[in-house]
Scaffold this active site. Structure first.
Site, mmCIF file in Angstrom:
data_model
loop_
_atom_site.group_PDB
_atom_site.id
_atom_site.type_symbol
_atom_site.label_atom_id
_atom_site.label_comp_id
_atom_site.label_asym_id
_atom_site.label_seq_id
_atom_site.Cartn_x
_atom_site.Cartn_y
_atom_site.Cartn_z
ATOM 1 N N ASP A 29 -0.068 -2.527 7.863
ATOM 2 C CA ASP A 29 0.102 -2.251 9.291
ATOM 3 C C ASP A 29 0.974 -1.010 9.504
ATOM 4 O OD1 ASP A 29 2.467 -3.463 8.610
ATOM 5 O OD2 ASP A 29 2.414 -4.995 10.172
ATOM 6 N N SER A 30 1.476 -0.428 8.399
ATOM 7 C CA SER A 30 2.143 0.883 8.503
ATOM 8 C C SER A 30 1.163 1.938 9.010
ATOM 9 C CB SER A 30 2.719 1.314 7.146
ATOM 10 O OG SER A 30 1.699 1.356 6.175
ATOM 11 N N LYS A 88 -2.086 -10.115 3.919
ATOM 12 C CA LYS A 88 -0.644 -10.163 3.664
ATOM 13 C C LYS A 88 0.066 -10.607 4.941
ATOM 14 C CE LYS A 88 1.883 -6.252 2.815
ATOM 15 N NZ LYS A 88 2.732 -6.183 4.035
ATOM 16 N N GLU A 112 10.512 -5.942 -0.239
ATOM 17 C CA GLU A 112 10.801 -4.607 0.304
ATOM 18 C C GLU A 112 12.297 -4.418 0.542
ATOM 19 O OE1 GLU A 112 8.313 -3.417 3.583
ATOM 20 O OE2 GLU A 112 9.445 -1.578 3.931
HETATM 21 O O1 KIV Z 1 2.360 -1.905 5.969
HETATM 22 C C1 KIV Z 1 2.615 -1.513 4.827
HETATM 23 O O2 KIV Z 1 2.270 -0.389 4.435
HETATM 24 C C2 KIV Z 1 3.353 -2.402 3.945
HETATM 25 C C3 KIV Z 1 3.951 -1.805 2.710
HETATM 26 C C4 KIV Z 1 5.236 -1.139 3.048
HETATM 27 C C5 KIV Z 1 4.151 -2.815 1.645
HETATM 28 O O3 KIV Z 1 3.512 -3.549 4.237
#
Ligand code: KIV
Length: 257
Positions: A42-43, A116, A185
């Site tokens: 979700d980044s 996730k 993280e």
């Molecule tokens: O959203 C994302 O890119 C993540 C990573 C930082 C693990 O959850």
């Protein structure tokens, strides 16, 4: 690759490398570079959609971008990466039925083979257990969980005794209820090392030292494409500067013609 195959890496002491991707170009690059896992994180809220945090991203956004990433795969590099898609903010915090509905859509409408989920509060444990029972593999995510930005900020977690014990206990619970892997993280190196040694499932770190079973990075951070860089990711190149300079040179040369 199927999620349950990932544990072989840990058992054979082979490092797991995971990269994020958000469109067909980054999907194709991450696949060709050899990532074992490709996460549509979700980044993408920040790296692709221009938001300040991950909070505004929707399930529709995640489905759209996961399909774009997977259309970029060439499938001819001798291995198939495991595709994992993030469950966005409020797609699983509002109860089990809603979570089954949203996670089910991600699994049915994209090639992702797992989702996730951040956190391991009691309500989240119920959601994760139910999803796993319904046949949806779950990757956990503890430590700094960006969807808790409004409570937590972006600061390092696990620095004091209580927070450390909470992360340890929650990682054990996530393994017990059936997560196939956990992302840790921005926590102390010693804590991620201890958890990696204690658990049978793979622990994949970001800003968590080198002693995890694998590493995950936001590809835009590694390539130096962002204006803001997280403190725990040294960019491999200053991509933004390189691309901007080259494009400016081309624009200027074209204007002379
Ligand atoms: O959203 C994302 O890119 C993540 C990573 C930082 C693990 O959850």
């Amino acid at each position: 690759m199927l999620p349950q195959e990932l544990v072989k890496f840990k058992n054979e002491s082979k490092k797991i490398i995971a990269l994020t991707a958000w469109d067909s170009i980054t999907g194709s690059i991450a696949e060709e570079a050899g990532a074992d896992i490709i996460l549509i994180g979700d980044s993408l809220a920040m790296v692709a959609l221009g938001y300040e945090t991950t909070l505004p991203v929707t399930v529709e956004n995640m489905i759209h971008h996961t399909n774009a990433v997977c259309r970029g795969f060439k499938n001819n590099f001798g291995k198939e990466p495991l595709v994992v898609c993030d469950m966005p903010f409020l797609s699983y915090q509002c109860g089990e039925d809603k979570a089954v509905d949203y996670a089910g859509r991600i699994i049915k409408e994209t090639p992702a083979k797992a989702v996730k989920i951040e956190g391991a509060e009691p309500e989240i444990q119920l959601v994760i257990s139910r999803l796993i029972r319904m046949g949806i593999p779950i990757m956990g995510h503890l430590g700094l969980t960006p969807q808790s930005f409004l409570n937590q900020g972006l600061k390092k977690q696990g620095n004091d005794f209580i927070s450390k014990e909470k992360i340890k206990k929650e990682s054990e619970i996530l393994e017990k209820i059936g997560c196939f892997a956990i992302v840790l993280e921005h926590i102390p190196d010693s804590l991620s090392k201890e958890i990696s040694n204690n658990l049978k499932i793979p622990i994949i770190g970001i800003g968590a030292g080198t002693d995890c079973d694998g590493q995950i990075r936001v590809t835009a951070d590694l390539l130096g494409l962002n204006d803001k860089q997280p403190p725990f990711c040294e960019p491999l190149i200053n991509g933004k500067k390189i691309f901007t300079t080259k494009l400016r040179e081309w624009i200027n040369s074209e204007k002379l013609n």
